[in-house]
Scaffold this motif. Structure first.
Motif, PDB file in Angstrom:
ATOM      1  N   PHE A   3       0.871  -1.170   0.000  1.00  0.00           N
ATOM      2  CA  PHE A   3       0.000   0.000   0.000  1.00  0.00           C
ATOM      3  C   PHE A   3       0.911   1.224   0.000  1.00  0.00           C
ATOM      4  N   ILE A   4       1.025   1.872  -1.147  1.00  0.00           N
ATOM      5  CA  ILE A   4       1.989   2.954  -1.319  1.00  0.00           C
ATOM      6  C   ILE A   4       1.267   4.287  -1.478  1.00  0.00           C
ATOM      7  N   ILE A   5       1.728   5.290  -0.739  1.00  0.00           N
ATOM      8  CA  ILE A   5       1.233   6.661  -0.892  1.00  0.00           C
ATOM      9  C   ILE A   5       2.358   7.470  -1.534  1.00  0.00           C
ATOM     10  N   VAL A   6       2.072   8.025  -2.700  1.00  0.00           N
ATOM     11  CA  VAL A   6       3.065   8.822  -3.421  1.00  0.00           C
ATOM     12  C   VAL A   6       2.717  10.297  -3.256  1.00  0.00           C
ATOM     13  N   THR A   7       3.693  11.067  -2.832  1.00  0.00           N
ATOM     14  CA  THR A   7       3.501  12.506  -2.684  1.00  0.00           C
ATOM     15  C   THR A   7       4.812  13.197  -3.042  1.00  0.00           C
ATOM     16  N   GLY A   8       4.846  14.514  -2.846  1.00  0.00           N
ATOM     17  CA  GLY A   8       6.081  15.231  -3.134  1.00  0.00           C
ATOM     18  C   GLY A   8       5.857  16.507  -3.914  1.00  0.00           C
ATOM     19  N   MET A   9       6.956  17.053  -4.396  1.00  0.00           N
ATOM     20  CA  MET A   9       6.934  18.333  -5.096  1.00  0.00           C
ATOM     21  C   MET A   9       6.309  18.201  -6.483  1.00  0.00           C
ATOM     22  N   SER A  10       5.540  19.183  -6.862  1.00  0.00           N
ATOM     23  CA  SER A  10       5.004  19.226  -8.220  1.00  0.00           C
ATOM     24  C   SER A  10       6.168  19.370  -9.200  1.00  0.00           C
ATOM     25  N   GLN A  41      -1.889   1.012  10.759  1.00  0.00           N
ATOM     26  CA  GLN A  41      -2.214   0.733   9.360  1.00  0.00           C
ATOM     27  C   GLN A  41      -0.933   0.810   8.542  1.00  0.00           C
ATOM     28  N   GLN A  42      -0.654  -0.227   7.813  1.00  0.00           N
ATOM     29  CA  GLN A  42       0.613  -0.321   7.102  1.00  0.00           C
ATOM     30  C   GLN A  42       0.567   0.453   5.788  1.00  0.00           C
ATOM     31  N   TYR A  43       1.638   1.166   5.524  1.00  0.00           N
ATOM     32  CA  TYR A  43       1.765   1.899   4.269  1.00  0.00           C
ATOM     33  C   TYR A  43       3.233   2.230   4.038  1.00  0.00           C
ATOM     34  N   VAL A  44       3.549   2.534   2.776  1.00  0.00           N
ATOM     35  CA  VAL A  44       4.869   3.050   2.405  1.00  0.00           C
ATOM     36  C   VAL A  44       4.653   4.440   1.835  1.00  0.00           C
ATOM     37  N   LEU A  45       5.380   5.412   2.340  1.00  0.00           N
ATOM     38  CA  LEU A  45       5.251   6.795   1.863  1.00  0.00           C
ATOM     39  C   LEU A  45       6.447   7.127   0.973  1.00  0.00           C
ATOM     40  N   LEU A  46       6.173   7.285  -0.319  1.00  0.00           N
ATOM     41  CA  LEU A  46       7.217   7.625  -1.292  1.00  0.00           C
ATOM     42  C   LEU A  46       7.144   9.119  -1.586  1.00  0.00           C
ATOM     43  N   PHE A  47       8.199   9.830  -1.262  1.00  0.00           N
ATOM     44  CA  PHE A  47       8.246  11.272  -1.468  1.00  0.00           C
ATOM     45  C   PHE A  47       9.149  11.577  -2.663  1.00  0.00           C
ATOM     46  N   MET A  48       8.551  12.151  -3.700  1.00  0.00           N
ATOM     47  CA  MET A  48       9.294  12.533  -4.893  1.00  0.00           C
ATOM     48  C   MET A  48       9.760  13.982  -4.758  1.00  0.00           C
ATOM     49  N   ASP A  49      11.043  14.206  -4.987  1.00  0.00           N
ATOM     50  CA  ASP A  49      11.614  15.539  -4.795  1.00  0.00           C
ATOM     51  C   ASP A  49      12.522  15.890  -5.963  1.00  0.00           C
ATOM     52  N   ALA A  50      12.866  17.151  -6.053  1.00  0.00           N
ATOM     53  CA  ALA A  50      13.816  17.644  -7.051  1.00  0.00           C
ATOM     54  C   ALA A  50      14.252  19.031  -6.608  1.00  0.00           C
ATOM     55  N   SER A  51      15.366  19.487  -7.135  1.00  0.00           N
ATOM     56  CA  SER A  51      15.859  20.819  -6.778  1.00  0.00           C
ATOM     57  C   SER A  51      14.934  21.885  -7.346  1.00  0.00           C
ATOM     58  N   ASP A  52      14.961  23.070  -6.743  1.00  0.00           N
ATOM     59  CA  ASP A  52      14.142  24.178  -7.233  1.00  0.00           C
ATOM     60  C   ASP A  52      14.452  24.458  -8.707  1.00  0.00           C
ATOM     61  N   ALA A  53      15.743  24.445  -9.036  1.00  0.00           N
ATOM     62  CA  ALA A  53      16.148  24.752 -10.417  1.00  0.00           C
ATOM     63  C   ALA A  53      15.573  23.741 -11.402  1.00  0.00           C
ATOM     64  N   ALA A  54      15.620  22.451 -11.035  1.00  0.00           N
ATOM     65  CA  ALA A  54      15.100  21.410 -11.920  1.00  0.00           C
ATOM     66  C   ALA A  54      13.591  21.560 -12.111  1.00  0.00           C
ATOM     67  N   ILE A  55      12.874  21.839 -11.024  1.00  0.00           N
ATOM     68  CA  ILE A  55      11.416  21.985 -11.103  1.00  0.00           C
ATOM     69  C   ILE A  55      11.038  23.187 -11.959  1.00  0.00           C
ATOM     70  N   ILE A  56      11.721  24.311 -11.741  1.00  0.00           N
ATOM     71  CA  ILE A  56      11.429  25.517 -12.523  1.00  0.00           C
ATOM     72  C   ILE A  56      11.704  25.279 -14.000  1.00  0.00           C
ATOM     73  N   ARG A  57      12.814  24.606 -14.297  1.00  0.00           N
ATOM     74  CA  ARG A  57      13.146  24.305 -15.691  1.00  0.00           C
ATOM     75  C   ARG A  57      12.073  23.431 -16.344  1.00  0.00           C
ATOM     76  N   ARG A  58      11.597  22.436 -15.619  1.00  0.00           N
ATOM     77  CA  ARG A  58      10.568  21.544 -16.169  1.00  0.00           C
ATOM     78  C   ARG A  58       9.257  22.282 -16.420  1.00  0.00           C
ATOM     79  N   HIS A  60       2.207  26.495 -12.047  1.00  0.00           N
ATOM     80  CA  HIS A  60       2.442  25.771 -10.799  1.00  0.00           C
ATOM     81  C   HIS A  60       1.173  25.848  -9.952  1.00  0.00           C
ATOM     82  N   PRO A  61       0.725  24.711  -9.364  1.00  0.00           N
ATOM     83  CA  PRO A  61      -0.532  24.710  -8.608  1.00  0.00           C
ATOM     84  C   PRO A  61      -0.535  25.635  -7.394  1.00  0.00           C
ATOM     85  N   MET A  62       0.643  25.940  -6.860  1.00  0.00           N
ATOM     86  CA  MET A  62       0.711  26.828  -5.692  1.00  0.00           C
ATOM     87  C   MET A  62       0.904  28.281  -6.087  1.00  0.00           C
ATOM     88  N   ALA A  63       1.073  28.547  -7.375  1.00  0.00           N
ATOM     89  CA  ALA A  63       1.249  29.925  -7.843  1.00  0.00           C
ATOM     90  C   ALA A  63       0.691  30.046  -9.260  1.00  0.00           C
TER      91      ALA A  63
END
Length: 304
Positions: free
Chosen positions: A13-20, A91-108, A116-119
């Motif tokens: 049971f995996i929960i995936v979250t992290g930076m857009s 309750q058992q789960y695995v939390l996978l957090f996807m991350d990247a540098s600010d520069a990489a995210i902005i470039r993408r 961006h959903p927050m701006a």
């Protein structure tokens, strides 16, 4: 980076979250490929109930991925509390957090020209900063953190498979198909072996109406030095390739052997490949696609 948890908490049971913009969508595609059922953008408040339903499914829904991120807007504020409640209830789960540098995210974001959903109406950098601050507590609870700043797609796939494929326990599905070139090549074939150079039983009257699975036809094809030499090279190639495809994380492989009509030589070679893979313990299926399409077959229907 990994946050240590007991093996008891490592479940399917995996929960995936992290930076857009960090690669959550791509990671989920790879998880789907290894058998997980993915639910995207689930409001956090529904996670415990969904987990309960999966546990009550009797095993019919045993590998689940839930994607939870800041797209859920005000609902996201309950996420950390939901995770804490799940911990208290064991309750058992695995939390996978996807991350990247600010520069990489902005470039993408600039490359895809998405907001961006927050701006949505301001600078991307402002949205990244707001989101990173909002995710601090969730990131601290992560079982696994995958930083995609410098990762290519193939590298990300390798990471996901390394983390989760061993738990799935599923082998690569291999389909071996014989076919006749006069009926067209299989469109989904990954490897195609043209065996029209092998001696053809079609020109032996007693064998014309028999398939390559019939013992005397198989013995006829197999008696020639060229056949034995080809089988040796074929075995070496297949034995080399299968582990490479498995290492790369390929979920399905289609191996096709073709002759003129798909009745004699291709059937013989397909049978040989199938038996080779079966003896190796591979998960393999065999299909003689064009066997029943041959006119000569209408006179005598051999059991294959």
């Amino acid at each position: 980076m990994e946050k240590e948890k007991s093996k008891e908490n490592c479940c399917e049971f995996i929960i995936v979250t992290g930076m857009s913009g960090s690669g959550k969508t791509q990671a989920c595609r790879y998880l789907e490929d290894i058998g997980y059922f993915v639910v995207d953008n689930l409001p956090p408040v529904f996670i415990p109930k969904f987990a309960e339903l999966c546990q009550q499914s009797g095993g019919s829904v045993s590998k689940v991925v839930l994607v939870v991120d800041t797209r859920s807007r005000e609902f996201f504020d309950t996420f950390i509390h939901v995770l804490e409640d799940m911990d208290r209830d064991n309750q058992q789960y695995v939390l996978l957090f996807m991350d990247a540098s600010d520069a990489a995210i902005i470039r993408r974001y600039k490359e895809t020209r998405r907001r961006h959903p927050m701006a949505p109406s301001s600078r991307i950098s402002e949205g990244v900063a707001k989101e990173r601050e909002r995710l601090v507590q969730v990131r601290n609870k992560a079982t696994y953190i995958v930083d995609t700043s410098e990762l290519k797609k193939i590298d990300l796939k390798e990471k996901i498979l390394k983390l989760f494929a061993p738990r799935v326990g599923e082998k690569m599905n291999i389909n071996v198909i014989s076919f006749g070139f006069k009926f067209g090549m299989p469109l989904d074939a990954d490897l195609v072996f043209d065996v029209r150079f092998l001696p053809n039983p079609f020109y032996v009257e007693s064998m014309r109406h028999k398939s390559g699975s019939v013992p005397d036809v198989a013995a006829y094809i197999d008696q020639w030095p060229v056949t034995r030499e080809f089988k040796q090279h074929l075995d070496n190639l297949v034995n080399f390739l299968i582990p490479q495809y498995e290492k790369e994380g390929k979920a399905q492989l289609v191996i096709a052997a073709g002759c003129t009509g798909g009745m004699h030589r291709s059937v013989f070679i397909a049978n040989h490949i199938y038996q080779l893979l079966k003896d190796k313990g591979c998960q393999v299926k065999l299909e003689h696609r064009d066997l029943m399409k041959n006119e000569v077959w209408e006179h005598v229907r051999e059991e294959v």
